[in-house]
Design a protein around this motif. Sequence first.
Motif, PDB file in Angstrom:
ATOM      1  N   ARG A 183       0.795  -1.228   0.000  1.00  0.00           N
ATOM      2  CA  ARG A 183       0.000   0.000   0.000  1.00  0.00           C
ATOM      3  C   ARG A 183       0.826   1.276   0.000  1.00  0.00           C
ATOM      4  O   ARG A 183       0.468   2.251  -0.644  1.00  0.00           O
ATOM      5  N   PRO A 193      -1.639   8.226   5.721  1.00  0.00           N
ATOM      6  CA  PRO A 193      -2.792   8.034   6.613  1.00  0.00           C
ATOM      7  C   PRO A 193      -4.028   7.491   5.888  1.00  0.00           C
ATOM      8  O   PRO A 193      -4.653   6.531   6.343  1.00  0.00           O
ATOM      9  N   LEU A 194      -4.330   8.075   4.756  1.00  0.00           N
ATOM     10  CA  LEU A 194      -5.501   7.623   4.010  1.00  0.00           C
ATOM     11  C   LEU A 194      -5.349   6.198   3.502  1.00  0.00           C
ATOM     12  O   LEU A 194      -6.298   5.409   3.500  1.00  0.00           O
ATOM     13  N   VAL A 196      -3.799   3.647   4.694  1.00  0.00           N
ATOM     14  CA  VAL A 196      -3.756   2.517   5.615  1.00  0.00           C
ATOM     15  C   VAL A 196      -4.949   2.459   6.572  1.00  0.00           C
ATOM     16  O   VAL A 196      -5.062   1.532   7.363  1.00  0.00           O
ATOM     17  N   GLN A 197      -5.851   3.421   6.451  1.00  0.00           N
ATOM     18  CA  GLN A 197      -6.846   3.515   7.523  1.00  0.00           C
ATOM     19  C   GLN A 197      -7.761   2.288   7.649  1.00  0.00           C
ATOM     20  O   GLN A 197      -8.231   1.966   8.730  1.00  0.00           O
ATOM     21  N   ASP A 198      -8.010   1.585   6.542  1.00  0.00           N
ATOM     22  CA  ASP A 198      -8.916   0.433   6.638  1.00  0.00           C
ATOM     23  C   ASP A 198      -8.174  -0.884   6.833  1.00  0.00           C
ATOM     24  O   ASP A 198      -8.778  -1.951   6.784  1.00  0.00           O
ATOM     25  N   GLU A 201      -9.257  -3.751   9.619  1.00  0.00           N
ATOM     26  CA  GLU A 201     -10.479  -4.516   9.354  1.00  0.00           C
ATOM     27  C   GLU A 201     -10.226  -5.839   8.634  1.00  0.00           C
ATOM     28  O   GLU A 201     -10.955  -6.809   8.819  1.00  0.00           O
ATOM     29  N   ARG A 208      -6.205  -7.436  15.406  1.00  0.00           N
ATOM     30  CA  ARG A 208      -6.517  -6.041  15.079  1.00  0.00           C
ATOM     31  C   ARG A 208      -5.866  -5.029  16.012  1.00  0.00           C
ATOM     32  O   ARG A 208      -5.424  -3.973  15.590  1.00  0.00           O
ATOM     33  N   SER A 212      -3.447  -2.065  14.735  1.00  0.00           N
ATOM     34  CA  SER A 212      -3.747  -0.664  15.025  1.00  0.00           C
ATOM     35  C   SER A 212      -2.568   0.021  15.722  1.00  0.00           C
ATOM     36  O   SER A 212      -2.231   1.171  15.415  1.00  0.00           O
ATOM     37  N   LEU A 215       0.068   0.810  13.151  1.00  0.00           N
ATOM     38  CA  LEU A 215      -0.307   1.949  12.319  1.00  0.00           C
ATOM     39  C   LEU A 215      -0.206   3.252  13.097  1.00  0.00           C
ATOM     40  O   LEU A 215       0.267   4.272  12.578  1.00  0.00           O
ATOM     41  N   ALA A 216      -0.630   3.210  14.351  1.00  0.00           N
ATOM     42  CA  ALA A 216      -0.565   4.418  15.173  1.00  0.00           C
ATOM     43  C   ALA A 216       0.884   4.889  15.283  1.00  0.00           C
ATOM     44  O   ALA A 216       1.185   6.085  15.139  1.00  0.00           O
ATOM     45  N   LEU A 219       2.059   6.461  11.996  1.00  0.00           N
ATOM     46  CA  LEU A 219       1.556   7.813  11.801  1.00  0.00           C
ATOM     47  C   LEU A 219       2.224   8.800  12.758  1.00  0.00           C
ATOM     48  O   LEU A 219       2.510   9.939  12.395  1.00  0.00           O
TER      49      LEU A 219
END
Lengths: 338, 338
Positions: A183, A193-194, A196-198, A201, A208, A212, A215-216, A219
């Motif tokens: 990605r 940010p955009l 990887v946001q989904d 899920e 999960r 998360s 990802l946090a 970012l």
Amino acid sequence: MLSERRLEVLRAIVQDYVGTEEPVGSKALTERHHLGVSPATVRNDMAALEEEGFIAQPHTSAGRIPTDKGYRLFVDRLAGVKPLSSPERRAIQNFLDDAVDLDDVVARTVRLLAQLTRQVAVVQYPSLTRSTVRHVELLSLAPARLMLVVITDTGRVEQRHVDCPAPFGETSLADLRARLNSRVAGRRFSDVPLLVQDLPESFEQEDRGTVSSVLATLLETLVEETEERLMIGGTANLTRFGHDFPLVIRPVLEALEEQVVLLKLLGEAKDSGMTVRIGHENAHEGLNSTSVVSVGYGSGGEAVAKLGVVGPTRMDYPGTMGAVRAVARYVGQILAES
Amino acid sequence: MLSERRLEVLRAIVQDYVGTEEPVGSKALTERHHLGVSPATVRNDMAALEEEGFIAQPHTSAGRIPTDKGYRLFVDRLAGVKPLSSPERRAIQNFLDDAVDLDDVVARTVRLLAQLTRQVAVVQYPSLTRSTVRHVELLSLAPARLMLVVITDTGRVEQRHVDCPAPFGETSLADLRARLNSRVAGRRFSDVPLLVQDLPESFEQEDRGTVSSVLATLLETLVEETEERLMIGGTANLTRFGHDFPLVIRPVLEALEEQVVLLKLLGEAKDSGMTVRIGHENAHEGLNSTSVVSVGYGSGGEAVAKLGVVGPTRMDYPGTMGAVRAVARYVGQILAES
DNA sequence: TCCTGGCACTCACCGGTCGTGAGTGCCAGC
DNA sequence: GCTGGCACTCACGACCGGTGAGTGCCAGGA
């Protein structure tokens, strides 16, 4: 309006003052530059220039020195940019070509600029937000502890620890690593940010939380590193600043230590083309007796960061501008190659 | 041999001179310190101290100032190390605890040292050779191009490209990664060469070239990074150096810019315990009017790098030594935790 | 033997005075 | 509009004498 000859007189004053560091008088001017008029005439011109605020006298019965406004006019209308000699160009290229990594490129650039201009050099590291992601790597340090490594196309590496809410298997790790890279690899940091946001899920419930967290952290790295780093050098050149020492260089050294101040300074400059800020044009008070020449540089056509020099308002503008521009170009080339 | 009281007189002279920056005379001494003797007696003692080379007079009929030799005696026999107050300790800890990564730890340490001592601070990055490998990561950038990432226990990350003689499959990559880590993870960098030398032999013929390239790059990283980096700060404090400005601080600034000089300086210091080099004891000429206080710091019991301050020979030695020691301890703690 | 008070001497520093010269502003004439 | 001439200003450096902190030395006392 100022006549042609008066501009010529201003140019001569700036040049002489930059050379001698001493107020320049009408007689000396006519002797050194063949203006074709007598000292008395020059005196009249000087009076006019002073009236308009381009020059000033330190005391009655002393020569004139240019004001900030005078330098401004000089830079805008009277001075060209002096290109470097070709031996100089070759030396720059050779010196930069030997750099082994990003830190080294920046370090060499600082030295180079400081030596060429005999002033203080400031080089901003290529910014993360404007550059792109080359690769994201995830390693398992302990059952519930990961390390995240982000590598940019400018060769910068950032790394962070991630504590996982639950143990995370090697398979899931490989999976996340692969999906993350597919990605974001090659994309701009600002788009991440955009992109990887989904992602959480698409993972099993139990993973999960960890995804998360990763990802946090990613970012967060992004945000933190938007505060960019920079490197300075050539501070010893400050000692050539003037006669009235400590009072002048103290605030300059203090300003140079405040990375925030410098970053703001570079940030205020135009994104493209060269920016010259003279004396009081600099927002920061400590730099009111200095001029800052800065320019953007980058690996492609686009500027990813800036570099420049800080020196006394009484500096050789054409030469300094030439050196700054040339160095920026070569650094851009080097970055593009690596 | 110097009597007890004469040593006391020397101590008083050093303390007063450090405080006032002015040559100190016999009368002022007896007034400020209750030595229990008259100025005349002190004068005799001073004459003896001067005879021995511990103090000197700038001009006849001026007070005395300590010589390098005088400071040396003061540091060795007369001065203790002044511990920091507990608010200061708390402030240090809080400030360092907020650091997010290694760069930040070093940057904060420099600021801290500079502020506490009001002098120039120098902090060496934890050295790769003396620290251990936490993890080695290999990524495939292109069919015949790899990236090698080395992560140390002090949080430092080094990364290099490797061009392969032949394409290298994902399976082989995972294999090499695993074997490499099982051999070097947790080991000292200096042991790595021996630990990996027979690795190529255990691979298929076609992959050996690539494995060798990777190892070569790994070892090269090792060598290159033995040239350590450091960070300096607080140069603005140089302006409080003395009255006779440019001549003194020029060479100091120049020396500070030469990382090589500083690294040598720190390298000459003892590995354990605090080192104080006073004036001409410093090999580098530019630092002949400065003193350097340095100490090793590390995450475990062992020092992995050094830090210190550079200031005028006329400095507050007990206070400076206390601050340097305290900061080194806390930095060591922080590194051990992360 | 060591400390002390006394005394004459040195000399950096400060403030005032003065001559010098580079530089200016103004003006009358070309 | 340019030029030469002229009177004026004032920073700078040199000189100079007074002041005072500091010294070295010495003779007398514990």
